[in-house]
Design a protein around this motif. Sequence first.
Motif, PDB file in Angstrom:
ATOM      1  N   ARG A  77      12.861  22.683  -6.659  1.00  0.00           N
ATOM      2  CA  ARG A  77      13.863  21.852  -7.322  1.00  0.00           C
ATOM      3  C   ARG A  77      13.590  20.369  -7.037  1.00  0.00           C
ATOM      4  NH1 ARG A  77      18.318  22.803  -4.138  1.00  0.00           N
ATOM      5  NH2 ARG A  77      17.841  20.833  -3.145  1.00  0.00           N
ATOM      6  N   LEU A  82       9.904  14.297  -6.192  1.00  0.00           N
ATOM      7  CA  LEU A  82       9.302  13.595  -5.055  1.00  0.00           C
ATOM      8  C   LEU A  82       7.828  13.292  -5.318  1.00  0.00           C
ATOM      9  CD1 LEU A  82      11.040  15.600  -2.199  1.00  0.00           C
ATOM     10  CD2 LEU A  82      11.561  13.281  -2.959  1.00  0.00           C
ATOM     11  N   ARG A  85       7.382  10.382  -7.324  1.00  0.00           N
ATOM     12  CA  ARG A  85       7.621   9.137  -6.571  1.00  0.00           C
ATOM     13  C   ARG A  85       6.486   8.843  -5.599  1.00  0.00           C
ATOM     14  NH1 ARG A  85      13.267   7.839  -7.210  1.00  0.00           N
ATOM     15  NH2 ARG A  85      13.694   8.653  -9.286  1.00  0.00           N
ATOM     16  N   MET A  87       4.841  11.046  -3.433  1.00  0.00           N
ATOM     17  CA  MET A  87       4.663  11.861  -2.226  1.00  0.00           C
ATOM     18  C   MET A  87       3.714  13.011  -2.517  1.00  0.00           C
ATOM     19  SD  MET A  87       7.493  13.770   0.163  1.00  0.00           S
ATOM     20  CE  MET A  87       7.571  12.489   1.424  1.00  0.00           C
ATOM     21  N   THR A 254      19.574  14.564 -14.820  1.00  0.00           N
ATOM     22  CA  THR A 254      20.305  13.456 -14.231  1.00  0.00           C
ATOM     23  C   THR A 254      19.403  12.273 -13.893  1.00  0.00           C
ATOM     24  OG1 THR A 254      20.066  14.425 -12.050  1.00  0.00           O
ATOM     25  CG2 THR A 254      22.088  14.933 -13.248  1.00  0.00           C
ATOM     26  N   HIS A 256      17.269   9.144 -14.645  1.00  0.00           N
ATOM     27  CA  HIS A 256      17.101   8.223 -15.776  1.00  0.00           C
ATOM     28  C   HIS A 256      15.627   8.022 -16.077  1.00  0.00           C
ATOM     29  CE1 HIS A 256      16.437   4.937 -12.800  1.00  0.00           C
ATOM     30  NE2 HIS A 256      17.334   5.602 -12.109  1.00  0.00           N
TER      31      HIS A 256
ATOM     32  N   LEU B  38      22.153  20.966  -2.752  1.00  0.00           N
ATOM     33  CA  LEU B  38      21.980  20.907  -4.197  1.00  0.00           C
ATOM     34  C   LEU B  38      22.581  19.625  -4.762  1.00  0.00           C
ATOM     35  CD1 LEU B  38      22.827  24.571  -5.189  1.00  0.00           C
ATOM     36  CD2 LEU B  38      20.677  23.424  -5.651  1.00  0.00           C
ATOM     37  N   MET B  41      20.743  15.692  -4.029  1.00  0.00           N
ATOM     38  CA  MET B  41      19.783  15.036  -4.915  1.00  0.00           C
ATOM     39  C   MET B  41      20.475  14.491  -6.164  1.00  0.00           C
ATOM     40  SD  MET B  41      16.575  14.263  -4.806  1.00  0.00           S
ATOM     41  CE  MET B  41      15.617  15.440  -3.842  1.00  0.00           C
ATOM     42  N   GLU B  42      21.460  15.232  -6.667  1.00  0.00           N
ATOM     43  CA  GLU B  42      22.203  14.733  -7.826  1.00  0.00           C
ATOM     44  C   GLU B  42      22.923  13.429  -7.487  1.00  0.00           C
ATOM     45  OE1 GLU B  42      24.574  17.424 -10.249  1.00  0.00           O
ATOM     46  OE2 GLU B  42      23.644  19.113  -9.229  1.00  0.00           O
ATOM     47  N   LEU B  45      20.419  10.559  -7.444  1.00  0.00           N
ATOM     48  CA  LEU B  45      20.007  10.171  -8.791  1.00  0.00           C
ATOM     49  C   LEU B  45      21.133   9.439  -9.523  1.00  0.00           C
ATOM     50  CD1 LEU B  45      18.039  13.399  -9.759  1.00  0.00           C
ATOM     51  CD2 LEU B  45      17.100  11.168  -9.177  1.00  0.00           C
ATOM     52  N   GLU B  48      21.087   5.992  -8.150  1.00  0.00           N
ATOM     53  CA  GLU B  48      19.967   5.258  -8.745  1.00  0.00           C
ATOM     54  C   GLU B  48      20.356   4.681 -10.111  1.00  0.00           C
ATOM     55  OE1 GLU B  48      16.517   7.754  -8.976  1.00  0.00           O
ATOM     56  OE2 GLU B  48      15.729   6.977  -7.095  1.00  0.00           O
ATOM     57  N   GLY B  49      21.007   5.494 -10.902  1.00  0.00           N
ATOM     58  CA  GLY B  49      21.380   5.033 -12.231  1.00  0.00           C
ATOM     59  C   GLY B  49      22.394   3.905 -12.199  1.00  0.00           C
ATOM     60  N   VAL B  53      18.330   1.212  -9.103  1.00  0.00           N
ATOM     61  CA  VAL B  53      17.388   1.211  -7.994  1.00  0.00           C
ATOM     62  C   VAL B  53      16.562   2.488  -8.088  1.00  0.00           C
ATOM     63  CG1 VAL B  53      19.024   2.380  -6.458  1.00  0.00           C
ATOM     64  CG2 VAL B  53      17.182   1.004  -5.477  1.00  0.00           C
ATOM     65  N   ARG B  54      15.382   2.442  -7.528  1.00  0.00           N
ATOM     66  CA  ARG B  54      14.519   3.621  -7.516  1.00  0.00           C
ATOM     67  C   ARG B  54      14.174   3.921  -6.064  1.00  0.00           C
ATOM     68  NH1 ARG B  54      10.850   6.187 -11.138  1.00  0.00           N
ATOM     69  NH2 ARG B  54       8.844   6.735 -10.214  1.00  0.00           N
ATOM     70  N   ALA B  57      10.275   8.394  -2.252  1.00  0.00           N
ATOM     71  CA  ALA B  57      10.334   9.822  -1.915  1.00  0.00           C
ATOM     72  C   ALA B  57      10.910  10.012  -0.512  1.00  0.00           C
ATOM     73  CB  ALA B  57       8.939  10.428  -2.006  1.00  0.00           C
ATOM     74  N   LEU B  60      14.604   9.584  -0.653  1.00  0.00           N
ATOM     75  CA  LEU B  60      15.243  10.736  -1.281  1.00  0.00           C
ATOM     76  C   LEU B  60      15.352  11.901  -0.305  1.00  0.00           C
ATOM     77  CD1 LEU B  60      13.572  10.704  -4.817  1.00  0.00           C
ATOM     78  CD2 LEU B  60      15.953  10.188  -4.294  1.00  0.00           C
ATOM     79  N   MET B  61      14.383  12.026   0.585  1.00  0.00           N
ATOM     80  CA  MET B  61      14.396  13.127   1.546  1.00  0.00           C
ATOM     81  C   MET B  61      15.312  12.862   2.731  1.00  0.00           C
ATOM     82  SD  MET B  61      10.457  14.469   1.700  1.00  0.00           S
ATOM     83  CE  MET B  61      10.860  15.781   2.844  1.00  0.00           C
TER      84      MET B  61
END
Lengths: 298, 80
Positions: A77, A82, A85, A87, A254, A256, B38, B41-42, B45, B48-49, B53-54, B57, B60-61
Amino acid sequence: MQRRLIIVGDSHTVTFRPFDADVLAIFHPGAVTADAFTRPNNELTQQVLAFLSCLNPDGGTLVLSMGEVDIRAHYWRDIPLLVSRGMALEAFIEARVRALVQAVTAACNHFGFREAILWGPPASKLPGTAEHGAFPTTGDTVTRNILTHLFSRTCHAIASAGQPRFRFATLFYDMVDDDLATDAGWLADGVHVSGQLKPRCLAALAPVVAGDAPAFAGPRMASFNRQVFELTAAPLARPPGQSSALPHRAWISTAHEPQIRFSDSAPVGFSLAQALQDGTAGDDVAELVLRRRDGAGA
Amino acid sequence: MARALSDLLAAIASVLGPHAAPLDLDAALDVTPGWDSLKNMEILLQVEGLFHVRFSAEELMSLQSVRGIYQCLRAKGLID
């Protein structure tokens, strides 16, 4: 086997039932994941830690069964996003494994266990089996088995390098063919290793329990270590009855950007980079798959 | 123009749903009801929107709490 086993973790503990001369106790509080075990606030982690706190650390050898749920339902998932991005796939797996190793080591230190053996995830669920929602699935079987290989070899390497209190054993490499397809004969219900194969599982654990080796994966792991895998994109088209119970598109719908899309006429086998760059070609969102670079296993 | 903490909380609440508990800086994965791996991550994101911003990785982790996300956005000058 010198010491009886105390087996804790996910539903793959079922293979070791019933208690006998080899198995002292089994604790399966739910779908324990390797990722969750790195988070002390997680409810299942707290149940596992509470169980460990009740044990005599000299009373048996601790075996932790984790990782299969992560690979089946969670990793795939997150990995495409990642990877997009920057990784590396191997870096993702190693980060997850090292976090788990750190948590296992901390638990051993805290509760006084000399060591814990991670019982590695088996070959992944067969397609078309257990599709009733109890076993949510992302990716296809070969993809998940490649992830299992990457997970297993990382665990094996860390244990073999002498990581304190962390040991590893797996029968995964006996459960897949050369193309990393799951051998159906191992799985009682399409997901779990048959209890009839408990003696083989105990035999795989035996050298690690006895202290003869820090890790066991069998002789076939070496051949898979020499293989190269690549991430490719395939159309998101699953046969009836094989749909994922998870929000398979969650990270796509989700996000963008980037959205991995390509047209109906696009050939299977796009590289990830091509798929990422081809952002407006069509409405079919790509499903990413892992394959051996030579195309075997496709 | 930098946004406020209330904007961040609203973005997270929109992912967790209308029945989510009131959020504050201590809200986090495994701590706040409904905020599981679950949803994590949503949430990222969604943030981010909203903040344009981005995340890397690695971010995000590792980002798993309001406080962590807030500090990350603050370091980027995107939130007051």
